[in-house]
Design a protein around this motif. Structure first.
Motif, PDB file in Angstrom:
ATOM      1  N   ILE A 254      12.378  -9.180 -24.499  1.00 19.00           N
ATOM      2  CA  ILE A 254      11.807  -9.972 -23.605  1.00 19.00           C
ATOM      3  C   ILE A 254      11.917 -11.350 -24.338  1.00 19.00           C
ATOM      4  N   ARG A 255      12.223 -11.341 -25.291  1.00 18.19           N
ATOM      5  CA  ARG A 255      11.970 -12.832 -26.231  1.00 18.19           C
ATOM      6  C   ARG A 255      13.473 -13.344 -25.883  1.00 18.19           C
ATOM      7  N   LEU A 256      14.453 -12.667 -25.921  1.00 15.73           N
ATOM      8  CA  LEU A 256      15.749 -13.219 -25.997  1.00 15.73           C
ATOM      9  C   LEU A 256      16.219 -14.447 -24.983  1.00 15.73           C
ATOM     10  N   PRO A 257      15.901 -14.480 -23.706  1.00 18.62           N
ATOM     11  CA  PRO A 257      16.286 -15.289 -22.880  1.00 18.62           C
ATOM     12  C   PRO A 257      15.465 -16.810 -23.367  1.00 18.62           C
ATOM     13  N   GLY A 258      14.327 -16.684 -23.696  1.00 21.10           N
ATOM     14  CA  GLY A 258      13.434 -17.760 -24.112  1.00 21.10           C
ATOM     15  C   GLY A 258      14.009 -18.325 -25.580  1.00 21.10           C
ATOM     16  N   ILE A 259      14.536 -17.383 -26.444  1.00 23.53           N
ATOM     17  CA  ILE A 259      15.217 -17.887 -27.811  1.00 23.53           C
ATOM     18  C   ILE A 259      16.621 -18.658 -27.142  1.00 23.53           C
ATOM     19  N   MET A 260      17.187 -18.185 -26.608  1.00 20.36           N
ATOM     20  CA  MET A 260      18.477 -18.920 -26.132  1.00 20.36           C
ATOM     21  C   MET A 260      18.344 -20.130 -25.221  1.00 20.36           C
ATOM     22  N   MET A 261      17.009 -20.220 -24.339  1.00 22.78           N
ATOM     23  CA  MET A 261      17.008 -21.445 -23.665  1.00 22.78           C
ATOM     24  C   MET A 261      16.692 -22.529 -24.948  1.00 22.78           C
ATOM     25  N   LEU A 262      15.736 -22.389 -25.655  1.00 16.86           N
ATOM     26  CA  LEU A 262      15.410 -23.272 -26.832  1.00 16.86           C
ATOM     27  C   LEU A 262      16.681 -23.766 -27.394  1.00 16.86           C
ATOM     28  N   GLY A 263      17.621 -22.937 -27.717  1.00 21.59           N
ATOM     29  CA  GLY A 263      18.762 -23.273 -28.408  1.00 21.59           C
ATOM     30  C   GLY A 263      19.580 -24.237 -27.401  1.00 21.59           C
ATOM     31  N   TYR A 264      19.778 -23.874 -26.149  1.00 24.32           N
ATOM     32  CA  TYR A 264      20.530 -24.589 -25.370  1.00 24.32           C
ATOM     33  C   TYR A 264      20.134 -26.075 -25.062  1.00 24.32           C
ATOM     34  N   VAL A 265      18.783 -26.019 -25.024  1.00 19.63           N
ATOM     35  CA  VAL A 265      18.130 -27.443 -24.845  1.00 19.63           C
ATOM     36  C   VAL A 265      18.265 -28.122 -26.244  1.00 19.63           C
ATOM     37  N   ALA A 266      17.996 -27.500 -27.326  1.00 21.47           N
ATOM     38  CA  ALA A 266      18.426 -28.292 -28.677  1.00 21.47           C
ATOM     39  C   ALA A 266      19.744 -28.902 -28.686  1.00 21.47           C
ATOM     40  N   ALA A 267      20.613 -28.022 -28.416  1.00 21.78           N
ATOM     41  CA  ALA A 267      22.070 -28.450 -28.456  1.00 21.78           C
ATOM     42  C   ALA A 267      22.484 -29.670 -27.888  1.00 21.78           C
ATOM     43  N   HIS A 268      21.727 -30.036 -26.792  1.00 19.39           N
ATOM     44  CA  HIS A 268      22.347 -30.984 -25.956  1.00 19.39           C
ATOM     45  C   HIS A 268      22.312 -32.440 -26.609  1.00 19.39           C
ATOM     46  N   SER A 269      21.076 -32.511 -27.144  1.00 20.66           N
ATOM     47  CA  SER A 269      21.126 -34.058 -28.001  1.00 20.66           C
ATOM     48  C   SER A 269      19.974 -34.022 -29.195  1.00 20.66           C
ATOM     49  N   GLU A 270      19.904 -35.360 -29.886  1.00 20.46           N
ATOM     50  CA  GLU A 270      18.913 -35.309 -31.017  1.00 20.46           C
ATOM     51  C   GLU A 270      17.623 -35.348 -30.233  1.00 20.46           C
ATOM     52  N   ASN A 271      17.306 -36.091 -29.333  1.00 25.32           N
ATOM     53  CA  ASN A 271      15.977 -36.316 -28.513  1.00 25.32           C
ATOM     54  C   ASN A 271      15.560 -35.080 -27.898  1.00 25.32           C
ATOM     55  N   LEU A 272      16.311 -34.226 -27.263  1.00 26.27           N
ATOM     56  CA  LEU A 272      16.189 -32.762 -26.931  1.00 26.27           C
ATOM     57  C   LEU A 272      15.821 -31.758 -27.730  1.00 26.27           C
ATOM     58  N   ALA A 273      16.607 -31.821 -29.035  1.00 27.43           N
ATOM     59  CA  ALA A 273      16.138 -30.941 -30.210  1.00 27.43           C
ATOM     60  C   ALA A 273      14.918 -31.400 -30.737  1.00 27.43           C
ATOM     61  N   MET A 274      14.507 -32.661 -30.830  1.00 33.21           N
ATOM     62  CA  MET A 274      13.252 -33.010 -31.352  1.00 33.21           C
ATOM     63  C   MET A 274      11.829 -32.677 -30.578  1.00 33.21           C
ATOM     64  N   ALA A 275      12.427 -32.504 -29.269  1.00 34.87           N
ATOM     65  CA  ALA A 275      11.380 -32.148 -28.322  1.00 34.87           C
ATOM     66  C   ALA A 275      10.826 -30.706 -28.508  1.00 34.87           C
ATOM     67  N   VAL A 276      11.886 -29.896 -29.017  1.00 31.84           N
ATOM     68  CA  VAL A 276      11.714 -28.408 -29.308  1.00 31.84           C
ATOM     69  C   VAL A 276      10.830 -28.407 -30.752  1.00 31.84           C
ATOM     70  N   ILE A 277      11.087 -29.589 -31.710  1.00 35.34           N
ATOM     71  CA  ILE A 277      10.679 -29.485 -32.935  1.00 35.34           C
ATOM     72  C   ILE A 277       9.076 -29.893 -32.725  1.00 35.34           C
ATOM     73  N   ILE A 278       8.870 -30.913 -31.822  1.00 37.69           N
ATOM     74  CA  ILE A 278       7.316 -31.223 -31.524  1.00 37.69           C
ATOM     75  C   ILE A 278       6.665 -30.358 -30.843  1.00 37.69           C
ATOM     76  N   SER A 279       7.101 -29.513 -30.038  1.00 35.58           N
ATOM     77  CA  SER A 279       6.601 -28.338 -29.128  1.00 35.58           C
ATOM     78  C   SER A 279       6.242 -27.179 -30.320  1.00 35.58           C
ATOM     79  N   LYS A 280       6.786 -27.367 -31.655  1.00 34.94           N
ATOM     80  CA  LYS A 280       6.413 -26.393 -32.662  1.00 34.94           C
ATOM     81  C   LYS A 280       7.484 -25.057 -32.031  1.00 34.94           C
ATOM     82  N   GLY A 281       8.486 -25.106 -31.605  1.00 35.64           N
ATOM     83  CA  GLY A 281       9.483 -24.180 -31.593  1.00 35.64           C
ATOM     84  C   GLY A 281      10.211 -23.914 -32.560  1.00 35.64           C
TER      85      GLY A 281
END
Length: 509
Positions: A309-336
């Motif tokens: 059940i976790r797998l697509p969520g994990i990959m979604m965070l990876g895709y978001v973070a891969a796009h740019s520094e700001n999006l990766a920081m959004a994952v970090i700020i959200s405690k990803g």
């Protein structure tokens, strides 16, 4: 023989046929009886009963055949070889609704096993008859037909295209607007199965207005319907930016985020999958998800579930973070990062660990700040252990190595890197030494700490190939210190000192 006796004989014959097909239909529900029925040549005995003058016998014979064909592909193959399908297809247009449902059930049971068997149902002209059934007044007939079409379409793009060419898609869209929940479910499932194979097939579904109707059902209280609706939207969105944008334009955000809190785990999984398929395409679509609160919602979802059940969520965070520094920081700020680290440590399945390793690498690869956010969760030693473990799958080893490389090459937080001097193999060690050689020349506190922690001593113990990149990094590190300090921590220096003691001749008065 009197007329009364003749009628009695006919009645007995009819009763015997009725009891026979009822018995077979009942026994076919028990797996332990199927082989016995098959060995008794039951297919050849049931086939004539499909043409029986008594409708209930016809219907029960078709039901029995469907149950047998549903059991395994050998029995489904026997239905095909027994030339039973053409009779069933003919009956779909001629018989009553009960028989139509039974006949559609047989076609579905045959077609589900393999592309070859599904093609056999197509070759006998089943698609046109099944599509006609989608226009039937009886919701049960529509449901049975939609189910059969879904099982045919799910195998490959060619069979799915055949379903489209038969004119099924507009009628399936009408079916998802019907009041019956069961019909809505299977119609949405059929649209999902058609959409998944190619952008062209997905576009066919979009062109008849399916997205708007599917999007309206995201919050339907029926869990199984939500499974299928989210799945269909995911399969449409995954193919291209344009299709993903069409799904987003149906105003699925922030509505779809409520599904991440659903009590049904498969609703959660399919919702995460839909968000993942949108996020992967462009930074703009990922930013839209971030703005809607999607990253935080997915992270909360990861915390509340386990396993696949976790797998697509994990990959979604990876895709978001891969796009740019700001999006990766959004994952970090959200405690990803702590949540991804937890997935890496907690999950027993290698493919889930590999996804978490990949996602962490995407977060940490941008800047020293990003790399530090990952490194301080103590995830690097876990990644190293997974990379070095003989029990890890090849994919997990590869993804762990890449994640380590991505993070280390940006990491300037030396306390997180120092343990690697002791444990890492040479192909990882060179990246670690490279980071020390970049940071130490410009940080006096780090240089002192590197000595007192034993790091400089460990560097002197590393045996690097002359002229290698690793040796060059070691030389750069050593150049940050006075020569006598480097000699002091070099292997064998204490022996050299002792030899000097032995050879020293004190001055005497």
């Amino acid at each position: 023989m009197s007329q009364r006796q003749v009628l009695q004989v006919f009645e007995q014959y009819q009763n015997a046929r009725t009891r026979f097909v009822q018995m077979v239909a009942e026994q076919a529900t028990r797996p332990q009886n199927v082989e016995t029925l098959q060995n008794a040549g039951i297919m050849s005995l049931l086939r004539p009963l499909l043409l029986d003058v008594v409708p209930t016998i016809q219907q029960t014979a078709a039901l029995a055949l469907g149950r047998l064909a549903n059991y395994n592909d050998d029995l489904a193959e026997a239905v095909v070889k027994g030339d039973i399908l053409p009779q069933l297809v003919y009956s779909l247009a001629e018989q009553n609704c009960v028989y139509k449902k039974a006949a559609a059930f047989v076609l579905r049971a045959v077609g589900k096993h393999s592309p070859q068997l599904a093609q056999a149902t197509v070759d006998c002209g089943a698609l046109d008859s099944l599509v006609m059934c989608l226009e039937d007044f009886d919701p049960g007939v529509k449901e049975a037909a939609a189910w059969a079409l879904a099982y045919i379409a799910r195998h490959n793009a060619e069979l799915s295209q055949a379903v489209v060419d038969a004119g099924a898609v507009p009628l399936l869209v009408f079916c998802i607007q019907e009041p019956e929940i069961a019909l809505k479910r299977i119609a949405a499932s059929a649209l999902s199965d058609i959409s998944k194979h190619s952008p062209e097939l997905a576009q066919t579904v979009v062109d008849v207005g399916a997205i708007a109707h599917l999007a309206q059902m995201i919050l339907n209280p029926d869990e199984k319907l939500k499974h299928q609706v989210l799945s269909a939207l995911s399969h449409i969105a995954k193919h291209s930016v344009d299709l993903a944008e069409m799904v987003v334009e149906a105003e699925i955000f922030p509505v779809v985020l409520t599904c991440l809190k659903d009590k049904d785990e498969y609703v959660k999984k399919n919702a995460c999958t839909l968000i993942r398929e949108i996020a992967k395409h462009t930074p703009e679509l990922s930013q839209l998800i971030v703005n809607a609160g999607g990253v935080a919602a997915v992270i909360d979802c990861l915390e509340s579930c386990r396993g696949n059940i976790r797998l697509p969520g994990i990959m979604m965070l990876g895709y978001v973070a891969a796009h740019s520094e700001n999006l990766a920081m959004a994952v970090i700020i959200s405690k990803g990062v702590p949540q991804l680290s937890a997935c890496l440590s907690e999950e027993p399945e290698d493919h889930i660990k590999a996804a978490a390793a990949w996602a962490l690498g995407q977060v940490g690869r941008h800047t020293p700040e990003h790399a530090r956010a990952v490194a301080i969760t103590n995830v690097l030693p876990v990644l190293l252990a997974l990379y070095l473990s003989a029990e890890s799958s090849e994919d997990l080893q590869v993804k762990s190595k890449r994640a380590i490389k991505n993070i280390i090459q940006k990491c300037t937080y030396l306390p997180a890197l120092e343990p690697f001097l002791y444990d890492a193999p040479p192909n990882i060690l060179k990246y670690v030494a490279g980071q020390f050689s970049k940071v130490l020349p410009h940080d006096s506190k780090a240089r002192r700490l590197f000595v007192t922690s034993g790091g400089l001593k460990k560097i002197q113990e590393i045996k690097a190939e002359p002229g290698s990149l690793l040796q060059e990094y070691i030389n750069n590190i050593n150049s940050c210190y006075p020569e006598e300090i480097v000699r002091y921590y070099s292997p064998g220096y204490s022996d050299t000192l002792l030899q000097r003691v032995d050879s020293y001749q004190p001055l005497t008065n």
